[in-house]
Enzyme design. Structure first.
Site, mmCIF file in Angstrom:
data_model
loop_
_atom_site.group_PDB
_atom_site.id
_atom_site.type_symbol
_atom_site.label_atom_id
_atom_site.label_comp_id
_atom_site.label_asym_id
_atom_site.label_seq_id
_atom_site.Cartn_x
_atom_site.Cartn_y
_atom_site.Cartn_z
ATOM 1 N N THR A 147 -10.941 -14.940 5.474
ATOM 2 C CA THR A 147 -12.045 -14.081 5.028
ATOM 3 C C THR A 147 -13.372 -14.845 5.045
ATOM 4 O OG1 THR A 147 -11.306 -14.477 2.759
ATOM 5 C CG2 THR A 147 -10.759 -12.366 3.699
ATOM 6 N N ARG A 183 -4.168 -5.915 7.589
ATOM 7 C CA ARG A 183 -2.800 -5.424 7.599
ATOM 8 C C ARG A 183 -2.030 -5.669 6.315
ATOM 9 N NH1 ARG A 183 0.180 -7.148 12.465
ATOM 10 N NH2 ARG A 183 1.968 -6.501 11.321
ATOM 11 N N GLN A 218 0.508 -15.609 9.009
ATOM 12 C CA GLN A 218 0.593 -14.148 9.110
ATOM 13 C C GLN A 218 -0.617 -13.601 9.863
ATOM 14 O OE1 GLN A 218 1.167 -13.943 4.618
ATOM 15 N NE2 GLN A 218 2.481 -12.259 5.235
ATOM 16 N N HIS A 249 3.068 -12.864 13.191
ATOM 17 C CA HIS A 249 2.691 -11.510 13.606
ATOM 18 C C HIS A 249 2.036 -11.496 14.991
ATOM 19 C CE1 HIS A 249 2.633 -10.400 9.054
ATOM 20 N NE2 HIS A 249 3.827 -10.223 9.577
ATOM 21 N N CYS A 305 -1.350 -2.851 33.084
ATOM 22 C CA CYS A 305 -0.886 -4.161 33.555
ATOM 23 C C CYS A 305 -1.135 -4.278 35.054
ATOM 24 C CB CYS A 305 0.604 -4.306 33.256
ATOM 25 S SG CYS A 305 1.353 -5.792 33.963
ATOM 26 N N CYS A 313 2.478 -4.576 36.951
ATOM 27 C CA CYS A 313 3.464 -3.476 37.071
ATOM 28 C C CYS A 313 2.903 -2.110 36.695
ATOM 29 C CB CYS A 313 4.699 -3.789 36.218
ATOM 30 S SG CYS A 313 4.490 -3.454 34.467
ATOM 31 N N SER A 324 -0.742 -12.664 -0.092
ATOM 32 C CA SER A 324 -0.303 -11.948 -1.283
ATOM 33 C C SER A 324 1.198 -12.130 -1.504
ATOM 34 C CB SER A 324 -0.626 -10.458 -1.140
ATOM 35 O OG SER A 324 0.087 -9.931 -0.037
ATOM 36 N N ILE A 347 -10.425 -20.588 -1.711
ATOM 37 C CA ILE A 347 -9.627 -21.332 -0.733
ATOM 38 C C ILE A 347 -10.466 -22.380 0.013
ATOM 39 C CG2 ILE A 347 -8.362 -21.058 1.450
ATOM 40 C CD1 ILE A 347 -7.447 -18.296 0.289
HETATM 41 ZN ZN ZN Z 1 3.596 -5.266 33.394
#
Ligand code: ZN
Length: 241
Positions: free
Chosen positions: A16, A24, A91, A111, A144, A147, A186, A228
């Site tokens: 932050t 999320r 995370q 994640h 993509c 493909c 959290s 922090i």
């Molecule tokens: Zn692809």
């Protein structure tokens, strides 16, 4: 006696100060806005080109592209440079630990990452910046190039399972570490949160640095509620070689 191993589990709170809000988490922006949550929910994303078009605009406008690592990220990189064995379990999908200088192989992204896109069909990975250049060039849902499949950021969307290999590795680190520091999380999102409990069960000293109480505070040897950006550097300086 094994060599000390410091495991650092980081959540949204560490970023932050870098200008990235909590999207999320349980009280995150996405959870409070059902329309925004659709943009990061796998089934909606895969089914609806309009959702994908809006997702690409959201990625383009993300705070991520201007975000720089802050004092807490830099302190972890400094700890690694001092020779202490460090593993980061994050995370976050912002890649700021690596940008701060932590070796990529020492960072487990529980994640995934916003900095790469992945094809949902062939799983080819490319930098998100490249896909955003295509968006800027007029492709509102770039497919993509290998493909033709649907591209998404290489993050775990709502409705997707976490990578079992990554989780297995994270559990191994939690069991093996001597000190487990949970910072800016959290500790309410599983299975990431239970890593703190696993570490404590296996004898690690558990330290929690978070503004709000967490379900694991009672297990912790130390709980730090200070900001922090100052608390983590101070804590880690005491560990340096
Ligand atoms: Zn692809």
């Amino acid at each position: 006696m094994n060599r000390p191993l410091v495991a650092i589990l980081s959540g949204a709170g560490i970023s932050t100060d870098s200008g990235i809000p909590d999207y999320r988490g349980p009280k995150g922006l996405w959870r409070r806005d059902p329309e925004a949550e659709k943009l990061v929910t796998y089934d909606y994303y895969m089914a609806d080109p309009e959702i994908r078009r809006r997702s690409w605009l959201m990625r383009r406008d993300s705070e991520l592209w201007d975000a720089r690592p802050n004092a807490a990220h830099l302190a972890i990189a400094e700890l690694e440079r001092s020779g202490v064995a460090v593993r980061v379990l994050t995370q976050n999908v912002d890649g700021l630990h690596q940008l701060a200088g932590v070796s990529a192989r020492k960072v487990l992204e529980l994640h995934g990452t916003s900095r790469e896109v992945e094809c949902t069909r062939c799983h080819a990975r490319t930098p998100t910046a490249q896909a955003l250049e295509r968006v800027a060039g007029g492709e509102d849902d770039p497919p993509c190039r290998a493909c033709g499949g649907i591209l998404k950021t290489a993050t775990v969307m709502f409705g997707q399972r976490l990578d079992p290999v990554v989780i297995g590795e994270a559990m191994g680190i939690a069991k093996a570490c001597t000190l487990f520091i949970a910072v800016g999380s959290s500790l309410q999102v599983q299975p990431a949160a239970s890593l703190a409990g696993l570490a404590a069960e296996h004898g690690a000293r558990l330290v929690i640095v978070n503004a709000e109480p967490t379900p694991y505070d009672a297990l912790a040897a130390e709980v730090i509620r200070e900001p922090i950006g100052s608390a983590l550097p101070e804590l880690l300086q005491g560990l340096g070689g």
